[in-house]
Structures are given as C-alpha cells and as structure tokens.
Design a protein around this motif. Structure first.
Motif: not given
Length: 326
Positions: A9, A11, A22, A48, A51
């Motif tokens: 992931h 950002y 992340a 992260t 989530r």
C-alpha cells in the motif's frame, strides 16, 4: 482464516510530499483459531494493514482472503465474518451499556428473544452484568473496553480484529482484557488478530508478527522468536552510547545494538558468557556506563535484533526475507 499475499500500500504524494510506502510486499497467513499479535513501533504499517483488513482502505496491490472470501472482490461477504474493535472508542458514551448493545444488535436484525440470548452470551465473560443501565461515560476505561468487545461478540464473529485495544488502560485492566481475549478465543474457536506496540502483551499468545517500516520481519510463536537469541542479553545504559558502541567494537569485537540510550549485546565471543562480559565492560569502560544488567531475552529484544538485521541488510543491498509460517 487470514491469507495476505504480496500486499503493498502506497500513500500518494502531493506537491510538497513524496509518495510513502506504508506496507511493502507483505505475505502473512493466520490459521483458523489462532490468537496472533501484530507488533511493531509506531509507523511500522500496523494501522494501515488493519484498515485494509477491515475493508476501510484498498491496497495498491496484493490479495487478502478472509475465511476463503476475497476481501477486495467480495468485501461484504468477508466483512460478515468479522468483529472489529478500533483504537478509538466506537460506542456512544452518552447512552447506557444496554442501549449501545441494543442499537448494535438492531443493525444486525437481532431483537426480542434472539437478542436477549445473544446479549447473555456476549456478557457472560464481562463485569458488566450489573452495569447495563449505566452510561458508558461513567465506566472505567477497562469496563468501557468490555462494552466494545461485547458489542462485537453479539454477531458471533469467526474473526476478531482489534487495533491497539489496551491503549489508555492501566496495567491491571490491560491484563484482565488480554486474559478475557485468550479465554474467548479458546472457548469460541475464534481467530483473533490484535495490533499492539507493547511487546509484553505478546508473550503468551499463539503467534507474533513483527513489522517495521512496512515490512514483515518475523512471524512465529513467542517461544520460537525468543529462541533466536541463544542466550542472555547484556543491556548497557550509557550517557554516550555511540562512543561506547565504537569502543566495544574496536576493542572487543562486539556488535552492540543501540536502542535509545541503551546498548544491547546478544551475541558473545566464544567461551564468554554475559556475566563475564558484564565484568569486563565495567572494568574497561566504567565512565561510559550508567547502568548494566543481564536479562533473559524477551520479545522486545527479538524485535531490536531483527530490526537491526534488516537495517544492516538494506545497507549492503542484501535481499530481506519475509517469513510467513508460524
């Protein structure tokens, strides 16, 4: 229960900020019925990843399966297996304990005798039986956390996800909460994945995953992780840790790992144990030692060791391994 494959992931950046990775190429398999703690310092990527597992963020690439359901392709089916306790409270503090639980049950179509049966089941392990009419904001931090967990248990989840649920709890409440989680996992056969940056919380669970800088550095049972450090750990508190580390390296060939103002030595020269080394350090570098002790390795020591190895590997350009089986 959880299968994470090659998850990354990133950002996106902006005009004044570069893109930030992340989570990086993370693969992790958590078997059904296992209590696993995902540990690491702030900024390691735990939140992260949490989530993503909850369906609140979509990864840049990779695959996540929850109970065989593809979280990205069929999120509703995967989320139906979950109960989630977030780091920030998700109950209405102005309502009573029972009102919070009734609202949550109603969202899942639970009412009447079905709700009462689930309520009794969800509260059986708690200290809330005599507090159902109390407003949540009158409860202690530990009891308020019990409300959060009881709310999740109403739906009989197969997977329980918890994001640093002991934040703000006193030591006694923290121990009580963790004991309850262990008992619930055993009695109900749930899979539990909990994030925590407090390594002592992971000492008695089934498995521990250690992250740093978005990468999975280690994943195994607590016993196996501690066994990576073959003996004692020498911990030195120094007013000049860099100076002392350099002298230990140059004079004695010791690789001391800095952690704050402390130096940790977990690999000793052949034929020298930690006590003998302690005496030699005191004899030779007393002015650079503020405190010194010998201890059995704990998970925090394992974390410091594996992160130091990872940093060294990156400096020399060596590939890092990602361990995926406990």
């Amino acid at each position: 229960m959880i299968r994470i494959e090659d998850l990354t992931h990133v950002y996106p950046g902006g005009r004044r900020q570069s893109p930030r990775t992340a989570v990086s190429d993370l693969t992790l398999h958590v078997p059904d019925g296992r209590f696993t703690i995902l540990s690491g310092p702030n900024g390691s990527g735990k939140s992260t990843l949490f989530r993503i597992l909850c369906g609140l963020a979509r990864p840049s690439r990779g695959r996540v399966l929850i109970g065989g359901r593809d979280l990205l392709a069929d999120p509703a089916s995967a989320r139906a297996l979950m109960g989630v306790v977030f780091q920030s409270p998700a109950v209405d503090k102005h309502l009573s304990v029972q009102e919070n639980l009734m609202i949550h049950g109603a969202l899942y179509g639970l009412k009447g005798s079905a709700f009462r049966a689930r309520l009794d089941e969800a509260l059986a392990w708690t200290d809330l039986t005599g507090r159902l009419g109390d407003r949540v904001d009158t409860l202690s931090g530990g009891l308020a956390r019990q409300v959060e967990l009881a709310k999740c248990l109403l739906t009989r989840p197969r997977l329980l996800l918890l994001d640093e649920p002991t934040t703000g709890l006193d030591p006694a409440s923290r121990r009580s909460f963790l004991s309850a989680l262990t008992r619930l996992r055993r009695e109900r056969g749930m899979t539990v994945l909990m994030t925590s940056h407090i390594f002592s919380e992971a000492e008695d669970v089934d498995s521990v995953a250690i992250m740093a800088e978005g990468r999975l550095l280690a994943y195994d049972t607590p016993q196996a992780l501690r066994a990576r450090l073959s003996g004692d750990v020498l911990v030195i508190d120094s007013p000049e840790p860099d100076t002392l580390a350099a002298r230990l390296r140059d004079d004695m060939g010791l690789g001391a790992i800095r952690h704050g103002d402390e130096l940790r030595v977990d690999e000793f020269p052949s034929g020298i144990d930690a006590v003998v080394l302690l005496e030699r350090v005191l004899a030779g570098y007393r002015d650079l030692v503020r405190g010194i002790t010998v201890k059995q390795p704990a998970l925090e020591d394992v974390f410091i060791h594996v992160t130091a190895e990872a940093r060294a590997a990156r400096r020399v350009g060596a590939p890092e391994s990602q361990e995926t089986a406990a």
